[in-house]
Design a protein around this motif. Structure first.
Motif, PDB file in Angstrom:
ATOM      1  N   LEU A 182       0.505 -14.442  -1.713  1.00 29.88           N
ATOM      2  CA  LEU A 182      -0.719 -14.732  -2.373  1.00 29.88           C
ATOM      3  C   LEU A 182      -1.562 -15.382  -1.864  1.00 29.88           C
ATOM      4  O   LEU A 182      -2.673 -15.117  -1.742  1.00 29.88           O
ATOM      5  N   GLY A 183      -1.098 -16.460  -0.870  1.00 31.24           N
ATOM      6  CA  GLY A 183      -2.153 -17.132   0.000  1.00 31.24           C
ATOM      7  C   GLY A 183      -2.753 -16.336   1.040  1.00 31.24           C
ATOM      8  O   GLY A 183      -3.861 -16.550   1.403  1.00 31.24           O
ATOM      9  N   GLU A 184      -2.112 -15.121   1.452  1.00 34.82           N
ATOM     10  CA  GLU A 184      -2.664 -14.414   2.504  1.00 34.82           C
ATOM     11  C   GLU A 184      -3.363 -13.174   2.021  1.00 34.82           C
ATOM     12  O   GLU A 184      -4.139 -12.427   2.870  1.00 34.82           O
ATOM     13  N   SER A 185      -3.830 -13.296   0.702  1.00 34.81           N
ATOM     14  CA  SER A 185      -4.405 -11.979   0.224  1.00 34.81           C
ATOM     15  C   SER A 185      -5.654 -12.421  -0.364  1.00 34.81           C
ATOM     16  O   SER A 185      -5.769 -13.379  -1.204  1.00 34.81           O
ATOM     17  N   PRO A 186      -6.773 -11.913   0.458  1.00 33.11           N
ATOM     18  CA  PRO A 186      -8.246 -12.521  -0.316  1.00 33.11           C
ATOM     19  C   PRO A 186      -8.304 -12.238  -1.557  1.00 33.11           C
ATOM     20  O   PRO A 186      -8.914 -13.053  -2.069  1.00 33.11           O
ATOM     21  N   SER A 187      -7.803 -11.171  -2.160  1.00 33.32           N
ATOM     22  CA  SER A 187      -8.173 -11.095  -3.531  1.00 33.32           C
ATOM     23  C   SER A 187      -7.140 -11.410  -4.487  1.00 33.32           C
ATOM     24  O   SER A 187      -7.247 -11.773  -5.638  1.00 33.32           O
ATOM     25  N   LYS A 188      -6.044 -12.328  -3.975  1.00 32.24           N
ATOM     26  CA  LYS A 188      -4.900 -13.003  -4.897  1.00 32.24           C
ATOM     27  C   LYS A 188      -4.287 -12.003  -5.736  1.00 32.24           C
ATOM     28  O   LYS A 188      -3.921 -12.307  -6.894  1.00 32.24           O
ATOM     29  N   GLN A 189      -4.089 -10.790  -5.227  1.00 41.63           N
ATOM     30  CA  GLN A 189      -3.273  -9.647  -5.851  1.00 41.63           C
ATOM     31  C   GLN A 189      -1.964  -9.212  -4.926  1.00 41.63           C
ATOM     32  O   GLN A 189      -2.424  -8.928  -3.759  1.00 41.63           O
ATOM     33  N   VAL A 190      -1.083  -9.139  -5.449  1.00 39.17           N
ATOM     34  CA  VAL A 190       0.291  -8.601  -4.878  1.00 39.17           C
ATOM     35  C   VAL A 190       0.933  -7.594  -5.681  1.00 39.17           C
ATOM     36  O   VAL A 190       0.949  -7.543  -6.964  1.00 39.17           O
ATOM     37  N   PHE A 191       1.977  -6.778  -5.108  1.00 38.53           N
ATOM     38  CA  PHE A 191       3.002  -6.134  -5.722  1.00 38.53           C
ATOM     39  C   PHE A 191       4.066  -6.022  -5.082  1.00 38.53           C
ATOM     40  O   PHE A 191       4.385  -6.766  -4.006  1.00 38.53           O
ATOM     41  N   VAL A 192       5.115  -5.800  -5.544  1.00 40.33           N
ATOM     42  CA  VAL A 192       6.649  -5.435  -5.117  1.00 40.33           C
ATOM     43  C   VAL A 192       7.130  -4.311  -5.132  1.00 40.33           C
ATOM     44  O   VAL A 192       6.987  -3.473  -6.136  1.00 40.33           O
ATOM     45  N   GLU A 193       7.964  -3.946  -4.197  1.00 40.46           N
ATOM     46  CA  GLU A 193       8.659  -2.416  -4.083  1.00 40.46           C
ATOM     47  C   GLU A 193       9.914  -2.623  -3.700  1.00 40.46           C
ATOM     48  O   GLU A 193      10.195  -3.627  -2.904  1.00 40.46           O
ATOM     49  N   ARG A 194      10.777  -1.695  -3.809  1.00 38.46           N
ATOM     50  CA  ARG A 194      11.740  -1.612  -3.119  1.00 38.46           C
ATOM     51  C   ARG A 194      11.666  -1.688  -1.620  1.00 38.46           C
ATOM     52  O   ARG A 194      10.704  -1.006  -1.076  1.00 38.46           O
ATOM     53  N   ALA A 195      12.459  -2.407  -0.826  1.00 39.97           N
ATOM     54  CA  ALA A 195      12.172  -2.628   0.527  1.00 39.97           C
ATOM     55  C   ALA A 195      13.218  -1.619   1.392  1.00 39.97           C
ATOM     56  O   ALA A 195      14.365  -1.159   1.170  1.00 39.97           O
ATOM     57  N   LEU A 196      12.560  -0.701   2.087  1.00 38.48           N
ATOM     58  CA  LEU A 196      13.316   0.390   2.908  1.00 38.48           C
ATOM     59  C   LEU A 196      12.735  -0.155   4.343  1.00 38.48           C
ATOM     60  O   LEU A 196      11.880   0.363   4.918  1.00 38.48           O
ATOM     61  N   THR A 197      13.771  -1.077   4.743  1.00 37.70           N
ATOM     62  CA  THR A 197      13.806  -1.505   5.826  1.00 37.70           C
ATOM     63  C   THR A 197      14.871  -1.591   6.792  1.00 37.70           C
ATOM     64  O   THR A 197      16.159  -1.246   6.031  1.00 37.70           O
ATOM     65  N   GLY A 198      15.030  -1.807   8.093  1.00 37.62           N
ATOM     66  CA  GLY A 198      16.424  -1.772   8.904  1.00 37.62           C
ATOM     67  C   GLY A 198      16.635  -0.328   9.438  1.00 37.62           C
ATOM     68  O   GLY A 198      15.934   0.595   9.648  1.00 37.62           O
ATOM     69  N   PRO A 199      18.066  -0.242  10.018  1.00 34.62           N
ATOM     70  CA  PRO A 199      18.460   0.761  10.611  1.00 34.62           C
ATOM     71  C   PRO A 199      18.287   2.079   9.844  1.00 34.62           C
ATOM     72  O   PRO A 199      18.392   2.340   8.653  1.00 34.62           O
ATOM     73  N   GLY A 200      17.701   2.977  10.702  1.00 33.12           N
ATOM     74  CA  GLY A 200      17.250   4.428  10.165  1.00 33.12           C
ATOM     75  C   GLY A 200      15.897   4.738   9.689  1.00 33.12           C
ATOM     76  O   GLY A 200      15.439   5.716   9.781  1.00 33.12           O
ATOM     77  N   TRP A 201      15.192   3.462   9.347  1.00 27.11           N
ATOM     78  CA  TRP A 201      13.938   3.550   8.902  1.00 27.11           C
ATOM     79  C   TRP A 201      12.793   3.443   9.927  1.00 27.11           C
ATOM     80  O   TRP A 201      12.944   2.319  10.539  1.00 27.11           O
ATOM     81  N   LYS A 202      11.964   4.503  10.263  1.00 29.25           N
ATOM     82  CA  LYS A 202      10.874   4.268  11.207  1.00 29.25           C
ATOM     83  C   LYS A 202       9.475   4.495  10.556  1.00 29.25           C
ATOM     84  O   LYS A 202       9.456   4.927   9.378  1.00 29.25           O
ATOM     85  N   HIS A 203       8.544   3.773  11.162  1.00 24.58           N
ATOM     86  CA  HIS A 203       7.316   3.726  10.814  1.00 24.58           C
ATOM     87  C   HIS A 203       6.515   4.891  11.339  1.00 24.58           C
ATOM     88  O   HIS A 203       6.216   4.675  12.386  1.00 24.58           O
ATOM     89  N   ILE A 204       6.245   5.999  10.465  1.00 23.75           N
ATOM     90  CA  ILE A 204       5.364   6.872  11.061  1.00 23.75           C
ATOM     91  C   ILE A 204       4.116   6.894  10.286  1.00 23.75           C
ATOM     92  O   ILE A 204       3.875   6.754   9.028  1.00 23.75           O
TER      93      ILE A 204
END
Length: 656
Positions: A178-200
Motif C-alpha cells: 500500500l505504501g509503494e502504490s501511488p494510488s494506494k490501491q492493491v489486489f491479491v492473487e494466487r502466487a505462481l512462483t518458484g520452480p517451473g514458473w518462468k516470466h515470459i
C-alpha cells in the motif's frame, strides 16, 4: 518540423534522443541538478526545480508548450502510463503524446482492469481480487491457500509486490504494498512462483488499427520481482510460445493499440500452464534485446508511428516476423551492493571510473556518458548516483548466433566492464555469477531462482571477475585519489589531534573542554584515502598499537547536525542501515508513557523509502523505547548509521 520533448532521464532519455536526432527532429530534455548527462544529447534543455516535477502533468505540458514541441515521449516510469498526460495535451492544443490512447492507458495501466479485459477475451489469468485491508487478504488466502501475492495496481519495477507464505506475514506485506502504490490501491492473487514458473513477455507494436508482435523475451532472473538479466527469444519451443503470442495480439487488437507495448505472462515449463500478468503500455527497459534479434530500431519505429499516415505496413512491420535466428541477452548493471542485501550504493562516479566492453555484438546503453551538447551538462565530466532515482547504471546488451555464443559473449563483456571506483558498488559479480551458473546453461531458471541461489551466484561471480583487474583498478583509484587530494600518507607520519565540542573556541591556546592526543601511522596496509585507509596506529588513546580500517560510506551525504550517530557497539541503540526518507514511525517512538513505548521484536520502528521502495528497520528484541534519536520524524531524510532510538530490553512491560 517535428520537435520532441523527452519527459524522462537517464539511459532511456538518451536512447530516445538519439533516435529522434537520426530522424532529423529537434529535441528538448528536462533534467534536475546533478543529473544532467542525458541533457547533453538534446538541442535544448530545461532544468526542473525538483525531482517531483517529472510526475507533474501541468509542469510537463507547460514546458512542452513553452519550447514549441510537437511531440512528447514519456519513456518508461514517471508519467509514461498516465492517461492524464495525453488528455492534458489534447486540451492544451496539438502536442502529440507518443503512446497508446487515454482509453487504452486507462485499462493497460491498471492491473485489475487488464485482468478483467483478459477474462472477457478468454485469456487465462490467476485467481485474484481487489482488496482494501489485510483482513480481506487473509480471507482470500483462506479460500485458495498460501502462498498469495499482493500487488499494487500501479506498481512497477519490483515495487508494490510482496509474496506472503503464511498468515503472520499478511499485515506487514499489505502495508508495504500500500505504501509503494501511488494510488494506494492493491489486489491479491494466487502466487505462481518458484520452480517451473518462468516470466515470459511479448513485444507488441501497433498503429491504432493493425497490431503485430516481435516475438518474446524471458525475464525470469529477478530479485524482489525486479528483472536483472533478460534474454530474447526464450528457449521455449515456438509451439509453446504461440498461444501467448496469440493472446497478446487479441488483447492489443481489442485496445486498438498504438505504439510499443509489452504483454507479460507466467509460464510453467512442467505443466505448460500459463497466465496473463499485466500490460506495460510503453517502451520497456529490455526492448533492446528485441531490437537485436529482429534487426529493428523500435524507438525509431515508435516515433514514426505518430506522424500522420504512418502504418505498420509502411514501416515494413506488418507481416508476422519469421522465427528468430539469433539470441540476445541484456544484463542490468546497477549501483547496488550485493554483500549488503543489494542496498543502494550512491556516490560520485568520474570518467576514469568507467570502462566499457566493445567488439562485435556488444552494445551499451547508459547515462554514464556525455553527448555532443556537452555545454548543457556540468563542466567537469562526472556523474552522481543519488537516492531519488532507480539504481540502473547501464544495460549491457550482447548478441550471438546461438545461445552458447551469446552466453560466451556476455561472459567476456562482463570481464571487460568496470564501473564505480571506490565510492559506488555494483552488482557485476551477480551478473557474472548468473551467466556462469549451470542452471543458466540448462535453462533451469525460475522467478525465485536468484533469491534461492544468491550466495552461490555471488561466489561464482567473484571468481569470474579477474582478480588482477580488480586489483589494478583499486591501485589506480588509490593513486588517482592521492594525487587529486595532494595528500601522501606515509608510515611514520605523526599527527596532533585536538578534540573539542562544536562551537567552542578553536584557538590552540584555549584549554576549556579540549582534549589533545598524538597519533602515529605505524603501518599502512591500503591507501585509497579518502575512500579507504587501513593499517596500524600508535596513539595516546591506548598504550598498545591498534589496527584500524577507515572506509568512506557509500550512503548519500546527510546533514550531520540534524541527527546523531548510533553507537554500533551498543545493542540497545538501533541504527539506520541505509539512507532513506522516513515514511512511517512506530507509535512507541513518540509516546509519552512507558507502557505505550513498548515494542516487540520484529516490529517496524521506522519505514524508509529508498527509490520508491519501502524498507523496514525492525526492533531487535522486546523492550521499551527509552528515547528517540535526534531529528527522527516522518518526512526527513535519515542518514546511514543515524540513531533511530534506544531500546531497553530489561524493561519489557507486561504487555509484551
Amino acid at each position: 518540423m517535428h520537435k520532441l520533448l523527452v519527459a524522462n532521464r537517464g539511459e532511456i532519455a538518451i536512447r530516445i534522443l538519439r533516435s529522434a536526432s537520426e530522424l532529423g527532429w529537434t529535441t528538448v530534455a528536462i533534467y534536475t541538478a546533478n543529473d544532467g548527462s542525458h541533457a547533453s544529447f538534446a538541442n535544448e534543455a530545461v532544468e526542473l526545480e525538483t525531482v517531483a516535477d517529472f510526475m507533474k502533468v501541468e509542469t510537463i505540458v507547460d514546458i512542452a508548450g513553452r519550447t514549441n514541441c510537437t511531440h512528447i515521449h514519456p519513456g518508461y516510469g514517471f508519467l509514461s502510463e498516465s492517461p492524464a498526460l495525453p488528455r492534458a495535451l489534447a486540451q492544451a492544443g496539438s502536442i502529440i503524446f507518443i503512446g497508446p490512447s487515454p482509453e487504452a492507458l486507462e485499462i493497460s495501466s491498471d492491473k485489475m482492469l487488464s485482468r478483467n479485459l483478459a477474462t472477457s477475451l478468454g485469456v487465462n489469468i490467476a485467481s485474484g481480487v481487489r482488496v482494501k485491508s489485510a483482513a480481506e487478504v487473509r480471507a482470500f488466502a483462506s479460500s485458495i491457500g498460501y502462498p498469495v501475492i499482493i500487488k499494487a495496481l500501479d506498481g512497477g519495477g519490483g515495487r508494490g509486490i510482496r509474496v506472503v507464505d503464511t498468515e503472520s506475514g499478511v499485515e506487514e506485506a499489505f502495508k508495504r504494498c500500500l505504501g509503494e502504490s501511488p494510488s494506494k490501491q492493491v489486489f491479491v492473487e494466487r502466487a505462481l512462483t518458484g520452480p517451473g514458473w518462468k516470466h515470459i513477455e511479448v513485444q507488441i507494436i501497433g498503429d491504432g488499427k493493425a497490431v503485430n508482435h516481435l516475438w518474446e523475451r524471458e525475464c525470469s532472473v529477478q530479485r524482489r520481482f525486479q528483472k536483472i538479466v533478460e534474454m530474447a527469444p526464450s528457449l521455449l519451443s515456438r509451439q509453446a510460445i504461440q498461444p501467448i503470442i496469440d493472446a497478446s495480439l487479441k488483447l492489443a487488437s481489442h485496445l486498438k493499440y498504438k505504439g510499443l507495448g509489452t504483454f507479460e505472462y507466467l509460464f510453467n515449463v512442467q505443466s505448460r500452464e500459463w497466465v496473463f500478468l499485466e500490460i506495460n503500455p510503453r517502451v520497456q527497459v529490455e526492448h533492446t534485446i528485441t531490437e537485436e534479434i529482429n534487426d529493428v530500431d523500435l524507438v525509431r519505429a515508435q516515433l514514426l508511428l505518430f506522424i500522420p499516415g504512418t502504418t505498420l505496413s509502411s514501416l515494413n512491420l506488418s507481416p508476422p516476423p519469421s522465427p528468430p535466428t539469433s539470441y540476445a541477452i541484456q544484463l542490468r548493471l546497477t549501483a547496488e551492493d550485493p554483500s549488503r542485501a543489494f542496498q543502494l550504493s550512491p556516490g560520485p562516479i568520474s570518467a576514469s571510473d568507467v570502462s566499457w566492453p566493445a567488439g562485435w555484438g556488444v552494445r551499451i546503453d547508459t547515462w554514464l556518458e556525455a553527448g555532443p551538447f556537452i555545454h548543457k551538462a556540468p563542466a567537469d565530466v562526472g556523474w552522481v548516483v543519488g537516492t531519488e532515482y532507480d539504481s540502473l547504471l547501464a544495460k549491457i546488451i550482447v548478441r550471438g548466433r546461438s545461445f552458447d555464443e551469446v552466453t560466451s559473449k556476455a561472459r567476456r563483456a562482463l570481464r571487460e566492464t568496470y564501473v564505480g571506483g571506490n565510492a559506488v558498488k555494483t552488482n557485476i559479480a551477480v551478473l557474472a555469477g548468473v551467466i556462469d551458473h549451470p542452471d543458466w546453461a540448462s535453462n533451469a531458471i525460475d522467478t525465485l531462482w536468484l533469491e534461492r541461489n544468491a550466495a552461490e551466484v555471488l561466489k561464482l561471480g567473484n571468481k569470474a571477475i579477474p582478480l588482477d583487474r580488480k586489483t589494478a583498478n583499486k591501485a589506480s583509484a588509490a593513486v588517482t585519489s592521492a594525487a587529486a587530494s595532494g595528500i601522501l600518507l606515509q608510515p611514520g607520519t605523526l599527527f596532533n589531534l585536538t578534540l573539542s565540542p562544536s562551537g567552542s573556541s578553536s584557538s590552540p591556546n584555549a584549554t576549556t573542554s579540549i582534549l589533545k592526543h598524538t597519533l602515529t601511522l605505524n603501518t599502512i596496509a591500503e591507501n585509497a584515502f579518502p575512500s579507504a585507509l587501513s593499517g596500524t596506529i600508535q596513539t595516546s588513546f591506548s598504550p598498545l598499537p591498534l589496527q584500524f580500517f577507515l572506509s568512506q560510506s557509500t550512503s548519500a551525504a546527510v546533514s550531520s547536525d540534524a541527527f546523531e550517530f548510533a553507537d554500533l557497539n551498543d545493542p540497545s541503540q538501533v541504527a539506520s542501515p541505509m539512507t532513506g526518507k522516513i515514511v512511517e514511525l512506530h507509535p512507541a517512538l513518540s509516546a509519552a508513557s512507558s507502557e505505550a513505548r513498548a515494542v516487540r521484536k520484529g516490529e517496524a520502528l521506522v519505514v524508509l523509502s529508498v527509490m520508491k521502495m519501502e524498507n523496514v528497520v525492525m526492533a531487535p528484541f522486546d523492550g521499551v523505547v527509552e528515547r528517540t534519536g535526534k531529528g527522527i520524524k516522518a518526512g526527513v531524510i535519515l542518514g546511514e548509521g543515524s540513531l533511530v532510538c534506544v531500546v531497553d530490553g530489561k524493561k519489557a512491560t507486561s504487555r509484551l
